[in-house]
Design a protein around this motif. Structure first.
Motif, short mmCIF file in Angstrom:
data_model
loop_
_atom_site.label_atom_id
_atom_site.label_comp_id
_atom_site.label_asym_id
_atom_site.label_seq_id
_atom_site.Cartn_x
_atom_site.Cartn_y
_atom_site.Cartn_z
N HIS A 310 0.83 -1.21 0.00
CA HIS A 310 0.00 0.00 0.00
C HIS A 310 0.87 1.26 0.00
O HIS A 310 2.01 1.25 0.47
N SER A 311 0.31 2.33 -0.50
CA SER A 311 1.08 3.57 -0.69
C SER A 311 1.54 4.17 0.63
O SER A 311 2.52 4.92 0.67
N ASP A 312 0.84 3.84 1.74
CA ASP A 312 1.24 4.40 3.04
C ASP A 312 2.08 3.42 3.85
O ASP A 312 2.31 3.62 5.04
N ALA A 313 2.54 2.34 3.21
CA ALA A 313 3.39 1.34 3.88
C ALA A 313 2.72 0.79 5.14
O ALA A 313 3.38 0.52 6.14
N SER A 314 1.42 0.58 5.07
CA SER A 314 0.66 0.19 6.26
C SER A 314 0.57 -1.32 6.46
O SER A 314 -0.03 -1.78 7.43
N HIS A 315 1.17 -2.10 5.56
CA HIS A 315 1.12 -3.56 5.72
C HIS A 315 2.44 -4.16 5.27
O HIS A 315 3.14 -3.62 4.41
N VAL A 316 2.78 -5.31 5.86
CA VAL A 316 4.04 -5.98 5.52
C VAL A 316 3.84 -7.49 5.63
O VAL A 316 3.09 -7.98 6.48
N GLY A 317 4.51 -8.21 4.74
CA GLY A 317 4.54 -9.66 4.79
C GLY A 317 5.95 -10.14 4.53
O GLY A 317 6.79 -9.38 4.02
N MET A 318 6.24 -11.39 4.87
CA MET A 318 7.58 -11.94 4.64
C MET A 318 7.55 -12.89 3.45
O MET A 318 6.73 -13.81 3.40
N TYR A 319 8.47 -12.65 2.51
CA TYR A 319 8.56 -13.54 1.36
C TYR A 319 9.16 -14.87 1.81
O TYR A 319 10.19 -14.91 2.50
N VAL A 320 8.51 -15.98 1.44
CA VAL A 320 8.97 -17.30 1.87
C VAL A 320 9.36 -18.17 0.69
O VAL A 320 9.70 -19.34 0.85
N GLY A 321 9.32 -17.58 -0.53
CA GLY A 321 9.70 -18.33 -1.72
C GLY A 321 8.49 -18.80 -2.51
O GLY A 321 7.36 -18.84 -2.00
N GLY A 322 8.74 -19.12 -3.78
CA GLY A 322 7.67 -19.65 -4.62
C GLY A 322 6.55 -18.67 -4.91
O GLY A 322 5.42 -19.07 -5.19
#
Length: 353
Positions: A310-322
């Motif tokens: 999102h444009s306000d950097a309000s969410h984050v997730g961790m890349y786990v591959g694939g």
């Protein structure tokens, strides 16, 4: 004629009395026709409800970041106040010691009759003693000057520590006010979203969940079709593997705003704790993670990297591959895998670059 006249007069009198004694009817204004009732607002479609709920939860997420940042700053400033308090105590002890030394020098001079060292030497009459005394006097003067200089510096340091402690208290109070405002905003938006969901029938709630999944799948398919995943086959770093292992182990735990585990998480609580488990502390909030951590291109990402949304950097997730992430989506949901492209990507950061 007289009888006819009398009869006519009597009839007229009776009629007049009848008019006077009859109930008076007020002349009311005409009763208006009832206004036609306003047409009921058209019921929102389930898609509109889904978008509104999503917006409310995103706004709550942004407010959660503000809350978490204020909390993190408050903890840091509290620790600084503890350090300054210890420094103030040490400074006060040092000043007391220096004052004792100054007092000891003054008492020594008093015992020698109160004469300055130079005058005492002049009265000694012994040239060798005079020369030795000169050197000792010099050393004594330098020592006294050193003590006074040290005392002045200690007092300045003490004033600085005290001032800094006061400023930190003010910052903590400002942070507390900021937290309270953010919490109020979070509570209001979550309550509004939950109210919208609670008004849906059971089958509508099931359809809403399916619509969320369908929208995420469509976005992910679009992202994959762009070829974004074509060259993403890099291996995780050793620390990245530890972070991924931690994050995936939390799958199924509920989202709770402001939570950092172990039983529940918000989005940045999950990612910050995962990297803490890998012995690489990172900022607590998604916005600070985006602001402070090194950024990399999407095509260069590897497992363990953090994807900011999102444009306000309000969410984050961790890349786990694939082409997948693990994230804590929102209230009412659980830590879960999702597609990298299921939400609008702002960018990627790497905690161990």
């Amino acid at each position: 004629m007289n009888r006819r006249h009398c009869a006519t007069a009597a009839i007229t009198l009776v009629c007049a009395l009848a008019l006077l004694t009859a109930p008076v009817q007020a002349m009311a204004a005409p009763v208006p026709e009832p206004a036609p009732s306003a047409p009921a607002a058209p019921k929102k479609s389930l898609e509109e409800v889904r978008e509104e709920i999503d917006t409310l939860y995103r706004q709550a997420g942004a407010a959660t970041d503000a809350y978490n940042l204020a909390e993190e700053q408050s903890k840091k400033q509290s620790g600084e106040i503890v350090r300054l308090t210890e420094a103030i105590a040490d400074g006060q002890a040092k000043i007391a010691e220096l004052k004792d030394r100054v007092g000891a020098q003054a008492r020594e001079q008093y015992r020698s009759g109160g004469l300055p060292p130079g005058a005492q030497l002049m009265l000694s009459g012994d040239p060798d003693l005079f020369m030795d005394g000169i050197n000792q006097a010099r050393q004594g003067q330098q020592a006294a000057k050193g003590v006074l200089t040290e005392l002045e510096q200690a007092q300045e340091d003490l004033e600085t520590y005290t001032k800094d402690a006061g400023l930190n208290w003010e910052k903590i109070e400002a942070g507390r006010v900021k937290q309270a405002k953010a919490k109020k905003s979070i509570d209001a938006r979550i309550a509004a979203a939950e109210k919208l969901e609670s008004q849906l029938a059971t089958e509508e709630q099931a359809r809403l969940l399916q619509m969320e999944k369908d929208a995420a799948s469509t976005a992910q398919a679009s992202w994959l079709s762009s070829g974004a995943l074509r060259d993403i086959d890099r291996a995780a770093s050793p620390a990245g593997k530890q972070a991924v292992a931690f994050a995936t182990a939390q799958i199924g735990k509920p989202y709770v705003w402001g939570a950092e585990g172990p039983g529940s998480y918000d989005c940045s609580g999950l990612t910050s704790q995962a990297w803490a488990a890998a012995k690489r502390p990172i900022p607590r909030t998604s916005q600070e993670q985006w602001r402070q951590l090194p950024r990399i291109a999407v095509e260069d990402m590897r497992p363990g990297d953090l994807i900011i949304y999102h444009s306000d950097a309000s969410h984050v997730g961790m890349y786990v591959g694939g082409g997948s992430i693990v994230h804590a989506p929102r209230p009412g949901r659980h830590v879960t895998p999702a597609g990298v492209g299921s939400m609008r990507i702002l960018g990627v950061v790497r905690p161990d670059k």
